[in-house]
Design a protein around this motif. Structure first.
Motif, PDB file in Angstrom:
ATOM      1  N   TYR B  13      27.400 -10.070  38.976  1.00 35.08           N
ATOM      2  CA  TYR B  13      27.174 -11.509  38.794  1.00 35.08           C
ATOM      3  C   TYR B  13      28.299 -12.166  37.998  1.00 35.08           C
ATOM      4  N   GLU B  57      20.409 -27.880  26.963  1.00 31.08           N
ATOM      5  CA  GLU B  57      19.203 -27.115  26.660  1.00 31.08           C
ATOM      6  C   GLU B  57      19.192 -25.810  27.440  1.00 31.08           C
ATOM      7  N   LEU B  58      19.504 -25.875  28.721  1.00 27.94           N
ATOM      8  CA  LEU B  58      19.454 -24.679  29.563  1.00 27.94           C
ATOM      9  C   LEU B  58      20.553 -23.690  29.204  1.00 27.94           C
ATOM     10  N   LYS B  61      20.645 -21.336  26.083  1.00 28.36           N
ATOM     11  CA  LYS B  61      19.857 -20.097  26.058  1.00 28.36           C
ATOM     12  C   LYS B  61      20.757 -18.861  26.152  1.00 28.36           C
ATOM     13  N   ASN B  95      26.845 -14.201  30.246  1.00 28.40           N
ATOM     14  CA  ASN B  95      25.382 -14.216  30.297  1.00 28.40           C
ATOM     15  C   ASN B  95      24.863 -15.380  31.128  1.00 28.40           C
ATOM     16  N   ARG B  98      25.014 -14.425  34.608  1.00 28.19           N
ATOM     17  CA  ARG B  98      23.965 -13.464  34.967  1.00 28.19           C
ATOM     18  C   ARG B  98      22.588 -14.100  35.026  1.00 28.19           C
ATOM     19  N   PHE B  99      22.312 -15.043  34.102  1.00 29.15           N
ATOM     20  CA  PHE B  99      20.922 -15.479  33.932  1.00 29.15           C
ATOM     21  C   PHE B  99      20.641 -16.940  34.241  1.00 29.15           C
ATOM     22  N   VAL B 100      21.673 -17.764  34.397  1.00 24.01           N
ATOM     23  CA  VAL B 100      21.409 -19.171  34.707  1.00 24.01           C
ATOM     24  C   VAL B 100      21.810 -19.496  36.139  1.00 24.01           C
ATOM     25  N   ASN B 101      22.900 -18.884  36.596  1.00 26.64           N
ATOM     26  CA  ASN B 101      23.350 -19.089  37.971  1.00 26.64           C
ATOM     27  C   ASN B 101      22.215 -18.767  38.940  1.00 26.64           C
ATOM     28  N   GLY B 102      21.939 -19.680  39.858  1.00 25.86           N
ATOM     29  CA  GLY B 102      20.899 -19.424  40.856  1.00 25.86           C
ATOM     30  C   GLY B 102      19.485 -19.714  40.395  1.00 25.86           C
ATOM     31  N   THR B 103      19.328 -20.272  39.181  1.00 22.59           N
ATOM     32  CA  THR B 103      17.980 -20.683  38.743  1.00 22.59           C
ATOM     33  C   THR B 103      17.930 -22.212  38.761  1.00 22.59           C
ATOM     34  N   ARG B 104      16.772 -22.773  38.401  1.00 21.88           N
ATOM     35  CA  ARG B 104      16.603 -24.208  38.578  1.00 21.88           C
ATOM     36  C   ARG B 104      16.888 -25.015  37.321  1.00 21.88           C
ATOM     37  N   LEU B 105      17.509 -26.174  37.530  1.00 22.06           N
ATOM     38  CA  LEU B 105      17.620 -27.168  36.483  1.00 22.06           C
ATOM     39  C   LEU B 105      17.224 -28.502  37.109  1.00 22.06           C
TER      40      LEU B 105
END
Lengths: 569, 132
Positions: B13, B57-58, B61, B95, B98-105
């Motif tokens: 990732y 905010e996102l 994290k 990070n 790894r953990f924000v890419n491909g999630t929703r905002l």
């Protein structure tokens, strides 16, 4: 952990060492292996205790579910069965291996060998929450677990979300006794999770929290979740997603509170200068011009017109900062730009400790409905040295902020401040080490270079001299930074002791139970400071014990310190 | 044997993608070098209404955010669906990959990619009408 494991081994012994979950691929090769050369395992004596032995920190096994929670399908192995241990170890191992790639991690978890014998979704959810809630810290970033759970929901949309909802409900039911640090993580996880699923939740199931005192854990939790959810969306969204009965728990609209507005502020003593300053800023006046304007602000602290110039004038700070931040209220970037542009003026106004404290007070007053903005402004002001870390700590513990003492944003700011202080010390220490290494290399080079021309030798000596000076300067810088760091912790712990002692004495005199929601929060926040920053605090244990955590302290407070020492982190 | 074991350390990732900025001042090698050291991420597929506050905010994290620059339509100077997020350390940016890419905002699945570093002017959309 050890107690649990011991019970599991004893039960395994009672079951004559029969266990069916560990993979035994060698069974397929039994006929070959039993013909092969056999070896005897030598006897093994575990090493005895040594005074300088370092032990892993104590662990608690996190359990949420037992077989009654997963009524359909395969039975969940009992909490003292070694099967439970094996499954949990294997799941932890999968996460440890694949945490960097969440899709792979989720797929590996869901294809756990032997999954048909166990309610796998329940085990996975339990293990993940176990890591998320681990004290002092989870093995990985909180956000890793959030996105892992999202991937799992994607791969098992028909079953995993239901288990997750069941788990959330169970955690909600236990909020009264949940550790405050874990509640923080629960809030952050739940709000982030919801933001990926259109904030869909059966809020009515939690209507019980509406009839409770808002300081109780359940309504407090919902309030903080809604506040965090708003940060990831916007105010109207939150109003839309909760039933109207929840309106008391909805966060305030995050707008600026301007004291010197035309309707409400025109009669205030600072109003005329506020208008002048506002125009001056809009017309790009210089810092000198603005400082001149500000000299017109009367000082409520001084009886006569003492033309001392720059003594602490709270009204001056109030007028300038309120006006500036009001003009810059549009976004974070606007506000940061304002702080940067008028950095000189702000530094002048906050030269004294009183000034630093007051600027924080004003930032809070104007942005009290937007705690996220407060946090980023405080961060910027520390980084640009408009305020220092101790000022922030004193401000958060001050009487003015007592009503916000149990809110999550207060502690996020405090821990962020401590982390900045720690990183600052580490950075200078690193620079010092690098300079020392450089000097060593230079000295070796000189020794090895032999007979060089005198000129080269001189320039090399100059360089070394410069490095030695630099090292001396950095050494001083490190000592100064460490002194600041020690002072920060002293301030924080001293304030905790004052607040807690006050509460305990008051309760004792009034013959009232000490265990109020406020007390539970405060004492657990004290524990949290110890646990979250144990690495740094270790260096100052001597000072802490001599100055603060002495035998005269109330035993409730001293117990926290002693428990921390007993952990031997 | 070691090839199999490498799979255990896989960290795909955080790898740099195939995208290269055509307006980058420098050659491919220089661009790739910057991408591999960068603390800055390009974030795409934002809603036009996504605010700096939401992004902050996102992405907070994953670590302390140094700066956010919201992408603007070159003509209208309004948000046009992308932004840059700069961290203080590369580890924090990794990070986020790894953990924000491909999630929703703000209900949209966002995409993050390595960026060679923000320079004045790069906040403007390069589309024909001024947008992305």
């Amino acid at each position: 952990y050890l107690d649990c494991l011991w019970a599991q081994i004893q039960k395994l012994k009672k079951d004559r060492w029969q266990e069916r979950h560990i993979l035994r691929p060698y069974i397929a090769f039994d006929s070959v292996l039993c013909e092969a050369l056999q070896h005897n395992l030598p006897p093994f004596t575990p090493p005895g205790h040594m005074p300088d032995a370092q032990y892993p920190i104590p662990r608690v096994i996190f359990r949420m579910f037992d077989y009654t929670d997963a009524p359909e399908g395969p039975v969940m192995p009992g909490s003292h069965s070694v099967e439970r241990f094996v499954i949990e170890e294997n799941l932890h191992c999968i996460i440890k291996t694949h945490w960097r790639e969440r899709k792979t991690c989720a797929a590996q978890l869901l294809s756990y060998p032997g999954k048909n014998k166990i309610p796998l979704n329940y085990h996975i959810v339990e293990v993940i929450f176990g890591e998320l809630f681990q004290l002092p810290l989870p093995s990985h970033l909180d956000v890793m677990y959030t996105t892992l759970l999202i991937e799992l929901c994607k791969l098992q949309p028909g079953s995993l979300p239901q288990v997750l909802a069941q788990a959330t409900e169970m955690l909600y039911m236990r909020l009264d006794t949940m550790n405050t640090t874990c509640i923080d993580r629960f809030i952050n996880w739940f709000s982030h999770h919801l933001s990926n699923f259109q904030f869909r939740w059966s809020w009515d199931d939690w209507a019980d929290c509406l009839t409770m005192d808002l300081e109780k854990p359940k309504p407090k939790f919902v309030k903080e979740v809604l506040e965090k959810s708003m940060r990831l969306s916007y105010h109207q969204r939150i109003v839309d997603i909760v039933p109207p009965t929840f309106s008391a728990l909805i966060p305030a609209e995050p707008i600026f509170s301007f004291k010197y507005g035309e309707e409400t502020g025109s009669s205030l003593p600072g109003y005329p200068v506020s208008i002048t300053v506002s125009n001056a800023i809009k017309n790009r006046a210089s810092n000198e011009e603005i400082l001149t304007i500000l000299r017109e602000v009367p000082n409520p602290n001084q009886e006569d017109d003492d033309d001392e110039g720059e003594s602490f004038n709270p009204l001056k700070i109030d007028v300038f900062l309120q006006t500036l931040l009001h003009l810059a209220a549009k976004s974070f970037s606007h506000s940061f730009s304002a702080l940067g542009k008028f950095h000189e003026i702000l530094k002048t106004l906050t030269e004294s400790d009183d000034g630093k404290l007051h600027i924080l007070k004003v930032v809070y007053e104007v942005w009290r409905n937007h705690p996220q903005m407060i946090a980023v402004l405080v961060d910027k002001m520390i980084r640009t040295q408009i305020v220092d870390c101790a000022a922030v700590a004193n401000w958060l513990f001050s009487q003015d902020m007592a009503h916000e003492f149990t809110r999550l944003f207060t502690w996020e700011i405090l821990h962020s401040t401590i982390r900045k202080m720690n990183k600052h010390v580490q950075k200078i220490q690193k620079e010092l080490e690098e300079s020392k290494d450089k000097l060593e290399k230079q000295q070796h080079k000189r020794r090895d270079s032999g007979d060089d021309e005198d000129m080269e030798k001189n320039s090399e000596e100059d360089e070394e001299g410069q490095l030695e000076e630099q090292i001396e300067r950095l050494q001083e810088k490190v000592e100064s930074a460490q002194s600041e760091q020690k002072n920060l912790f002293l301030v924080i712990f001293q304030r905790f002791i004052m607040l807690l002692t006050e509460h305990l004495v008051r309760c004792e005199t009034g013959s009232v139970d000490i265990s109020t929601p406020w007390y539970k929060n405060c004492i657990e926040r004290l524990q949290q400071v110890f646990l979250m920053h144990h690495g740094t605090i270790q260096q100052y244990m001597g000072t802490l014990e001599n100055l603060l955590f002495t035998a005269e302290l109330d035993h409730h407070i001293l117990a926290v310190y002693q428990q921390f020492c007993a952990l031997q982190l | 044997m070691s090839a199999k074991l490498d799979a255990l350390k896989s960290d795909s990732y955080i790898e740099i993608s195939q995208y290269r900025d055509q307006h980058f001042k420098g050659n491919r090698y220089e661009q790739e070098k910057l991408l591999k050291q960068s603390n800055t991420l390009y974030v795409g597929n934002l809603s036009f209404y996504t605010t700096e506050e939401q992004v902050h905010e996102l992405f907070s994290k994953c670590g302390d955010v140094k700066r956010i620059v919201i992408g603007l339509d070159k003509v209208k100077k309004t948000a046009c669906g992308f932004c840059f997020v700069e961290y203080y350390t590369r580890g924090d940016a990794e990070n986020a990959m790894r953990f924000v890419n491909g999630t929703r905002l703000d209900d949209r699945i966002i995409r993050t990619d390595w960026d060679a570093g923000f320079k004045e002017g790069r906040q403007y959309g390069r589309g024909k009408s001024g947008g992305q």
